[in-house]
Design an enzyme around this catalytic site. Structure first.
Site, short mmCIF file in Angstrom:
data_model
loop_
_atom_site.label_atom_id
_atom_site.label_comp_id
_atom_site.label_asym_id
_atom_site.label_seq_id
_atom_site.Cartn_x
_atom_site.Cartn_y
_atom_site.Cartn_z
N SER A 95 0.83 -1.20 0.00
CA SER A 95 0.00 0.00 0.00
C SER A 95 0.87 1.25 0.00
CB SER A 95 -0.96 -0.06 1.19
OG SER A 95 -1.99 0.90 1.09
N ASP A 217 -10.22 -4.40 -5.58
CA ASP A 217 -9.57 -3.70 -4.47
C ASP A 217 -10.30 -2.37 -4.27
OD1 ASP A 217 -7.90 -2.27 -2.76
OD2 ASP A 217 -6.06 -2.97 -3.70
N HIS A 245 -7.53 -5.35 -0.23
CA HIS A 245 -6.30 -4.57 -0.35
C HIS A 245 -5.11 -5.23 0.32
CE1 HIS A 245 -4.30 -0.80 -1.27
NE2 HIS A 245 -3.96 -0.61 -0.01
#
Length: 266
Positions: A95, A217, A245
């Site tokens: 991320s 996602d 995610h």
């Protein structure tokens, strides 16, 4: 402050193997890699750490002003690399940590053999033809919700971010991770994460790069993965058949296979 204590650095796995450095995303800590590490540690030396303000990082290291940009987190990564005298590192960032890796590799490309960007997003806010997945109003509402009731926000959002309603225990784990983070520091990191724009930094990457996205996602739509691939010269894009995610929790085996396969090639 000692770098190892500042970032709660741990080294596990094969002492003679290639080095993987695993960096967690917002609201998490190194424990979120716990399902991937056993799949990799027989072949790789694995460096784990907590970003300042998260997990068991040293509480005295936090400074609101210093950690208002992702560059400071990237500088911390480079500090760890130098302190441990690492070389030819394959950096794996989840991320927002993927952009931290981009900044670190742009600043010192010689320290890295490659980058793995796991569900990355260089900008979460839509901008013209660029689709990040959120409007500015969406992000402002998200931050306001966090500020008014962080624990309530975490309980509501973590299962959505995890994206595995058939496995609620994973959403619960992410909720617990969010709730362990001190709220004011979590909000500061959230502002840095969701308001950053690192699109221009992608072209600065000169090391081999693998982009890993999920087929569905909520935080990083498929257009983002393709955008990152197109902006980093020579990079590869792998799409995992997974929702959410956090594929290192929801589908650890395919995630570890993609990471190891890339690390073996570069």
């Amino acid at each position: 402050m000692d770098v190892r204590a500042r970032n709660n650095v741990r080294v596990v796995g094969s002492a003679d193997g290639p080095t993987l450095m695993l960096a967690h995303g917002f609201g998490c800590d190194q424990n979120l890699w716990r399902l991937v590490v056993p799949l990799l540690e027989a072949r790789f030396r694995i460096v784990l750490f907590d970003h300042v303000g998260a997990g068991s990082s040293h509480p005295d290291a936090w400074d609101n002003a210093r950690y208002s940009t992702l560059q400071q987190y990237a500088d911390d990564v480079l500090d760890i690399v130098r302190e441990l005298e690492l070389a030819d590192v394959v950096f794996v960032g989840h991320s927002v940590a993927s952009m931290i890796g981009v900044l670190a590799a742009a600043a010192d490309p010689g320290a890295f053999r490659g980058l793995v960007l796991l569900t990355p997003s260089p900008r979460y806010i839509d901008d013209g033809d660029y689709r990040g997945g959120f409007s500015r109003h969406d992000i402002d509402e998200l931050l306001e919700s966090m500020e008014s009731n962080y624990l309530g926000w975490a309980s509501a959002m973590a299962p959505t971010i995890m994206g595995t309603p058939d496995r609620p225990e994973l959403g619960d784990e992410l909720t617990d991770s969010f709730c362990r983070t001190e709220p004011t520091r979590a909000l500061a990191f959230a502002r840095t994460t969701f308001l950053s724009d690192n699109r221009a930094d992608l072209a600065r990457v000169t090391v081999p790069t693998l982009v890993i996205e999920c087929s569905e996602d909520t935080l990083a739509p498929r257009e983002v993965g393709a955008y990152v691939r197109d902006q980093i010269a020579g990079s590869e894009l792998v799409t995992l058949e997974a929702t959410g995610h956090c594929p290192h929790l929801s589908v650890p085996e395919p995630t570890a296979t993609a990471i190891a396969g890339f690390a073996d090639r570069v």
